[in-house]
Scaffold this motif. Structure first.
Motif, PDB file in Angstrom:
ATOM      1  N   UNK A  12      87.155  -9.214 -39.501  1.00 60.09           N
ATOM      2  CA  UNK A  12      86.027  -9.570 -39.574  1.00 60.09           C
ATOM      3  C   UNK A  12      85.917 -11.153 -38.994  1.00 60.09           C
ATOM      4  N   UNK A  13      84.748 -11.534 -38.408  1.00 60.77           N
ATOM      5  CA  UNK A  13      84.466 -12.931 -38.063  1.00 60.77           C
ATOM      6  C   UNK A  13      83.237 -13.271 -38.555  1.00 60.77           C
ATOM      7  N   UNK A  14      83.148 -14.189 -39.148  1.00 61.88           N
ATOM      8  CA  UNK A  14      81.826 -14.878 -39.913  1.00 61.88           C
ATOM      9  C   UNK A  14      81.325 -16.165 -39.320  1.00 61.88           C
ATOM     10  N   UNK A  15      80.399 -16.133 -38.653  1.00 57.00           N
ATOM     11  CA  UNK A  15      79.724 -17.409 -37.871  1.00 57.00           C
ATOM     12  C   UNK A  15      79.094 -18.370 -38.990  1.00 57.00           C
ATOM     13  N   UNK A  16      80.018 -19.367 -39.628  1.00 53.00           N
ATOM     14  CA  UNK A  16      79.927 -19.851 -40.852  1.00 53.00           C
ATOM     15  C   UNK A  16      79.197 -21.317 -40.701  1.00 53.00           C
ATOM     16  N   UNK A  17      78.355 -21.648 -41.685  1.00 51.67           N
ATOM     17  CA  UNK A  17      77.849 -23.145 -41.820  1.00 51.67           C
ATOM     18  C   UNK A  17      79.399 -23.873 -42.424  1.00 51.67           C
ATOM     19  N   UNK A  18      79.344 -24.971 -42.203  1.00 44.13           N
ATOM     20  CA  UNK A  18      80.397 -25.766 -42.542  1.00 44.13           C
ATOM     21  C   UNK A  18      80.950 -25.748 -43.739  1.00 44.13           C
ATOM     22  N   UNK A  19      80.217 -25.622 -44.569  1.00 39.80           N
ATOM     23  CA  UNK A  19      80.430 -25.498 -46.083  1.00 39.80           C
ATOM     24  C   UNK A  19      80.772 -24.068 -46.773  1.00 39.80           C
ATOM     25  N   UNK A  20      80.559 -23.122 -45.891  1.00 37.37           N
ATOM     26  CA  UNK A  20      80.451 -21.830 -46.387  1.00 37.37           C
ATOM     27  C   UNK A  20      81.917 -21.221 -46.448  1.00 37.37           C
ATOM     28  N   UNK A  21      82.304 -20.479 -47.600  1.00 35.34           N
ATOM     29  CA  UNK A  21      83.485 -20.095 -47.575  1.00 35.34           C
ATOM     30  C   UNK A  21      83.585 -18.581 -48.273  1.00 35.34           C
ATOM     31  N   UNK A  22      82.763 -17.919 -48.187  1.00 36.89           N
ATOM     32  CA  UNK A  22      82.357 -16.552 -48.782  1.00 36.89           C
ATOM     33  C   UNK A  22      82.842 -15.481 -47.615  1.00 36.89           C
ATOM     34  N   UNK A  23      83.562 -15.887 -46.771  1.00 37.59           N
ATOM     35  CA  UNK A  23      83.913 -14.769 -45.519  1.00 37.59           C
ATOM     36  C   UNK A  23      84.200 -13.356 -46.093  1.00 37.59           C
ATOM     37  N   UNK A  24      85.108 -13.408 -47.168  1.00 38.97           N
ATOM     38  CA  UNK A  24      85.577 -12.009 -47.563  1.00 38.97           C
ATOM     39  C   UNK A  24      84.706 -11.240 -48.163  1.00 38.97           C
ATOM     40  N   UNK A  25      83.756 -11.970 -48.822  1.00 36.72           N
ATOM     41  CA  UNK A  25      82.534 -10.761 -49.700  1.00 36.72           C
ATOM     42  C   UNK A  25      81.691 -10.692 -48.438  1.00 36.72           C
ATOM     43  N   UNK A  26      81.287 -11.358 -47.149  1.00 38.32           N
ATOM     44  CA  UNK A  26      80.822 -10.864 -46.442  1.00 38.32           C
ATOM     45  C   UNK A  26      81.399  -9.510 -45.692  1.00 38.32           C
ATOM     46  N   UNK A  27      82.743  -9.745 -45.118  1.00 35.17           N
ATOM     47  CA  UNK A  27      83.412  -8.587 -44.494  1.00 35.17           C
ATOM     48  C   UNK A  27      83.668  -7.448 -45.446  1.00 35.17           C
ATOM     49  N   UNK A  28      83.416  -7.421 -46.667  1.00 29.62           N
ATOM     50  CA  UNK A  28      83.329  -6.428 -47.809  1.00 29.62           C
ATOM     51  C   UNK A  28      82.303  -5.287 -47.373  1.00 29.62           C
ATOM     52  N   UNK A  29      81.281  -5.723 -46.841  1.00 28.21           N
ATOM     53  CA  UNK A  29      80.110  -4.882 -46.170  1.00 28.21           C
ATOM     54  C   UNK A  29      80.750  -3.670 -45.378  1.00 28.21           C
ATOM     55  N   UNK A  30      81.702  -4.199 -44.244  1.00 27.89           N
ATOM     56  CA  UNK A  30      82.329  -3.051 -43.352  1.00 27.89           C
ATOM     57  C   UNK A  30      83.471  -2.564 -44.292  1.00 27.89           C
ATOM     58  N   UNK A  31      84.285  -3.195 -45.057  1.00 23.82           N
ATOM     59  CA  UNK A  31      85.311  -2.275 -45.744  1.00 23.82           C
ATOM     60  C   UNK A  31      84.593  -1.384 -46.671  1.00 23.82           C
ATOM     61  N   UNK A  32      83.629  -1.557 -47.432  1.00 24.91           N
ATOM     62  CA  UNK A  32      82.947  -0.596 -48.350  1.00 24.91           C
ATOM     63  C   UNK A  32      82.308   0.416 -47.665  1.00 24.91           C
ATOM     64  N   UNK A  33      81.789   0.127 -46.434  1.00 23.84           N
ATOM     65  CA  UNK A  33      81.334   1.293 -45.578  1.00 23.84           C
ATOM     66  C   UNK A  33      82.372   2.393 -45.222  1.00 23.84           C
ATOM     67  N   UNK A  34      83.302   1.637 -44.755  1.00 21.29           N
ATOM     68  CA  UNK A  34      84.545   2.365 -44.287  1.00 21.29           C
ATOM     69  C   UNK A  34      85.087   3.250 -45.379  1.00 21.29           C
ATOM     70  N   UNK A  35      85.344   2.686 -46.929  1.00 19.99           N
ATOM     71  CA  UNK A  35      85.770   3.314 -47.817  1.00 19.99           C
ATOM     72  C   UNK A  35      84.799   4.510 -48.311  1.00 19.99           C
ATOM     73  N   UNK A  36      83.352   4.258 -48.240  1.00 17.35           N
ATOM     74  CA  UNK A  36      82.685   5.158 -48.734  1.00 17.35           C
ATOM     75  C   UNK A  36      82.268   6.301 -47.846  1.00 17.35           C
ATOM     76  N   UNK A  37      82.669   6.160 -46.387  1.00 17.92           N
ATOM     77  CA  UNK A  37      82.536   7.163 -45.711  1.00 17.92           C
ATOM     78  C   UNK A  37      83.733   7.852 -45.432  1.00 17.92           C
ATOM     79  N   UNK A  38      84.899   7.386 -45.286  1.00 21.63           N
ATOM     80  CA  UNK A  38      86.356   7.942 -45.177  1.00 21.63           C
ATOM     81  C   UNK A  38      87.169   8.159 -46.331  1.00 21.63           C
ATOM     82  N   UNK A  39      86.542   7.637 -47.645  1.00 19.17           N
ATOM     83  CA  UNK A  39      87.341   7.771 -48.802  1.00 19.17           C
ATOM     84  C   UNK A  39      88.812   7.071 -48.671  1.00 19.17           C
ATOM     85  N   UNK A  40      89.968   7.711 -49.176  1.00 21.39           N
ATOM     86  CA  UNK A  40      91.092   7.049 -49.161  1.00 21.39           C
ATOM     87  C   UNK A  40      91.743   6.541 -47.682  1.00 21.39           C
TER      88      UNK A  40
END
Length: 156
Positions: free
Chosen positions: A97-125
């Motif tokens: 995941x790539x996050x276009x970030x403001x210079x002081x933004x460090x929360x990239x992992x939490x943003x990409x959790x949106x993708x990870x959580x969707x894949x987990x919800x749809x595909x399970x293990x």
């Protein structure tokens, strides 16, 4: 006829979109053996970006997390376009995941959790994967987030 994965999407209130057409000279997804690699997927809905800008400036982290979910949905559509059926997915191997970030933004992992959580919800293990979440200065079309996915198919 939709398979189990698409039925699960429907249970979650989601519909697999049409494959997003390439913005340049590439394919949305390619298959190599039992693997399917998607190109970076932007949070396109009906051919448009709903939101543009940097996360931590014009775009909130919560908005960006939802956009990452849209990217993952677009990635599943790209996978289906070459695999034929999402039920053939044995596992999601890697998400980048790539996050276009403001210079002081460090929360990239939490943003990409949106993708990870969707894949987990749809595909399970089968949706459990390795991952990178990277902050960048700018993405195509001024998108806030971009996600690429690698999956292994159960059969050649």
């Amino acid at each position: 006829m939709a398979g189990a994965v698409e039925a699960r999407l429907a249970e979650l209130g989601l519909t697999l979109p049409a494959v997003v057409p390439p913005l340049a000279s590439y394919q949305p997804a390619v298959r190599s053996g039992v693997y399917v690699y998607t190109s970076g997927q932007l949070p396109m809905v009906d051919g448009k970006l709903a939101v543009t800008g940097k996360v931590g400036a014009e775009v909130t982290p919560d908005e960006a997390k939802e956009l990452a979910k849209t990217c993952a949905l677009n990635a599943l559509a790209a996978v289906k376009s070459v695999a034929g059926d999402l039920d053939r997915i044995k596992s999601v191997v890697k998400v980048v995941g790539f996050v276009a970030s403001a210079s002081d933004f460090t929360g990239q992992p939490a943003v990409i959790n949106g993708a990870s959580e969707l894949l987990g919800a749809v595909l399970g293990d089968k949706g459990v994967h390795a991952r990178s979440a990277v902050g960048v200065a700018v993405l195509p079309l001024d998108a806030p987030v971009e996600v690429e996915v690698q999956v292994e198919l159960a059969d050649a």
